[in-house]
Design a protein around this motif. Structure first.
Motif, PDB file in Angstrom:
ATOM      1  N   PHE A 129     -14.634  28.142   8.489  1.00 44.22           N
ATOM      2  CA  PHE A 129     -14.405  29.275   9.246  1.00 44.22           C
ATOM      3  C   PHE A 129     -14.971  30.569   8.820  1.00 44.22           C
ATOM      4  O   PHE A 129     -15.114  31.626   9.201  1.00 44.22           O
ATOM      5  CB  PHE A 129     -13.478  29.133   9.099  1.00 44.22           C
ATOM      6  N   SER A 130     -14.298  31.154   7.344  1.00 42.83           N
ATOM      7  CA  SER A 130     -14.617  32.094   6.998  1.00 42.83           C
ATOM      8  C   SER A 130     -15.838  32.322   6.492  1.00 42.83           C
ATOM      9  O   SER A 130     -16.225  33.714   7.265  1.00 42.83           O
ATOM     10  CB  SER A 130     -13.999  31.967   5.092  1.00 42.83           C
ATOM     11  N   ALA A 131     -16.740  31.686   6.515  1.00 44.25           N
ATOM     12  CA  ALA A 131     -18.375  32.154   6.613  1.00 44.25           C
ATOM     13  C   ALA A 131     -18.795  33.077   8.503  1.00 44.25           C
ATOM     14  O   ALA A 131     -20.143  33.689   8.293  1.00 44.25           O
ATOM     15  CB  ALA A 131     -18.938  30.770   6.679  1.00 44.25           C
ATOM     16  N   TYR A 132     -18.009  32.574   9.263  1.00 43.66           N
ATOM     17  CA  TYR A 132     -18.489  33.053  10.490  1.00 43.66           C
ATOM     18  C   TYR A 132     -17.645  35.063  10.422  1.00 43.66           C
ATOM     19  O   TYR A 132     -16.821  35.184  12.014  1.00 43.66           O
ATOM     20  CB  TYR A 132     -17.901  32.315  11.872  1.00 43.66           C
ATOM     21  N   ASN A 133     -17.487  34.400   9.749  1.00 41.91           N
ATOM     22  CA  ASN A 133     -16.242  36.126   9.703  1.00 41.91           C
ATOM     23  C   ASN A 133     -14.900  36.194   9.872  1.00 41.91           C
ATOM     24  O   ASN A 133     -14.260  37.294  11.050  1.00 41.91           O
ATOM     25  CB  ASN A 133     -16.697  37.923   9.746  1.00 41.91           C
ATOM     26  N   ILE A 134     -13.966  34.731  10.426  1.00 42.71           N
ATOM     27  CA  ILE A 134     -13.028  34.566  10.309  1.00 42.71           C
ATOM     28  C   ILE A 134     -11.684  34.769   9.105  1.00 42.71           C
ATOM     29  O   ILE A 134     -12.147  34.056   8.490  1.00 42.71           O
ATOM     30  CB  ILE A 134     -12.808  33.203  11.405  1.00 42.71           C
ATOM     31  N   ASP A 135     -10.909  35.264  10.008  1.00 41.71           N
ATOM     32  CA  ASP A 135     -10.155  35.628   9.173  1.00 41.71           C
ATOM     33  C   ASP A 135      -9.067  34.761   8.411  1.00 41.71           C
ATOM     34  O   ASP A 135      -8.145  34.391   6.943  1.00 41.71           O
ATOM     35  CB  ASP A 135      -8.819  36.819   8.098  1.00 41.71           C
ATOM     36  N   LEU A 136      -8.662  34.283   9.084  1.00 38.98           N
ATOM     37  CA  LEU A 136      -7.165  33.010   9.676  1.00 38.98           C
ATOM     38  C   LEU A 136      -7.459  32.350  10.494  1.00 38.98           C
ATOM     39  O   LEU A 136      -7.845  33.035  11.620  1.00 38.98           O
ATOM     40  CB  LEU A 136      -5.473  33.899   9.664  1.00 38.98           C
ATOM     41  N   TRP A 137      -6.932  31.310  10.355  1.00 41.77           N
ATOM     42  CA  TRP A 137      -7.094  30.346  11.134  1.00 41.77           C
ATOM     43  C   TRP A 137      -6.026  29.048  11.616  1.00 41.77           C
ATOM     44  O   TRP A 137      -5.246  28.980  10.247  1.00 41.77           O
ATOM     45  CB  TRP A 137      -8.543  29.276  11.426  1.00 41.77           C
TER      46      TRP A 137
END
Length: 315
Positions: A152-160
């Protein structure tokens, strides 16, 4: 999720309930597929789930899930999607975290709509982006199938959030335990910073032991349409508040007209302001043809932010 009527139990009472999770010994329940009451296993009327998968899931151990605490300043987390042109984050600098539903940015192949979701959503780089998994079941199954292969972080998502797999009370205890265990496993596999708290009608509190020390707990308040459903939600909130450490933060998806704990850090992931504005309606669900969608977005979010702040300050 729809919930069935059941006497309200406190945390001590529910902890004394049976903790049997043997997949060969499920409770009976009303089946939504054939409309008969019978012993329910995932393959009883659901051909898409085979008994080997059922046994494989129950044979897997669940490690403790203890991610780091989340640091968010604003307790209101607005849901954002399809409105990048209005540049709302710039107009609300005090809101440091924004959420997007997974079905608005990912397809059922596990492919995201952009390599940079903050840019896609019009979110400044310094804001926190939270991927909410409060979405349709097929997307949750996609998350489960991908396991630990989605970065997820590879898509500039910080939290999930981890996958929110369905635990319909009408499906009976066996199917609930199956999906709840997958939910607990997925939180670890996906390296989520959160864990879902969900008891339902049949889940023993001891089953959630692997997430008791998770500092960031999510509780869904969606689809609480009846008095009985809201009573069960209040029960779950009371049990979570009593059972979890005082340091645990509670993240609520939507609201259902129930009181939230006042002596604990509480966050609200809110989409009402957005959905009403997109329909040309105010936060009070009144039609307003005199204002543009952009104006309604600003007005609804400002009102929600003010109301939430007043409610928390009063508490």
């Amino acid at each position: 999720m729809p919930r069935v009527s059941r006497p309200v139990l406190d945390a001590d009472e529910i902890a004394r309930e049976s903790t049997c999770v043997d997949p060969q010994c499920p409770w009976e329940g009303p089946c939504l597929d054939c409309r008969e009451r019978h012993r329910l296993t995932p393959d009883s009327c659901r051909e898409s789930i085979s008994l080997p998968i059922w046994k494989e899931v129950f044979s897997r151990p669940i490690p403790l899930h203890t991610p780091d605490p989340i640091r968010i300043g604003c307790k209101l987390i607005p849901v954002i999607h399809s409105i990048a042109k209005f540049c709302l984050p710039e107009r609300f600098p005090t809101i440091d975290c924004w959420a997007v539903p997974i079905h608005k940015v990912m397809n059922l192949k596990g492919e995201f709509r952009s390599a940079d979701l903050k840019d896609y959503l019009g979110l400044p780089p310094d804001r926190t982006l939270l991927l909410s998994t409060a979405g349709p079941d097929p997307f949750m199954e996609t998350l489960w199938d991908r396991g630990d292969r989605l970065d997820f972080s590879a898509y500039n998502i910080d939290l999930w959030f981890p996958a929110q797999l369905s635990t319909w009370d009408a499906d009976g205890r066996a199917f609930q335990l199956f999906n709840l265990k997958r939910q607990l496993i997925h939180a670890v596999l996906s390296r989520s910073q959160f864990a879902w708290f969900r008891l339902g009608a049949y889940i023993p509190l001891s089953f959630l032991a692997p997430i008791r020390r998770c500092p960031n707990i999510v509780i869904s308040c969606q689809r609480m349409m009846t008095t009985a459903a809201r009573a069960l939600l209040r029960r779950e909130i009371q049990i979570a508040h009593k059972w979890l450490p005082a340091s645990a933060r509670l993240f609520f998806i939507a609201r259902a007209g129930v009181e939230l704990p006042s002596d604990r850090e509480v966050y609200s992931v809110n989409s009402r302001w957005l959905m009403l504005a997109l329909k040309g309606r105010t936060i009070n669900d009144q039609a307003n043809s005199r204002k543009s969608v952009g104006d309604l977005l600003v007005q609804n979010l400002k009102t929600t932010l003010d109301t939430f702040g007043q409610r928390r300050n009063a508490a």
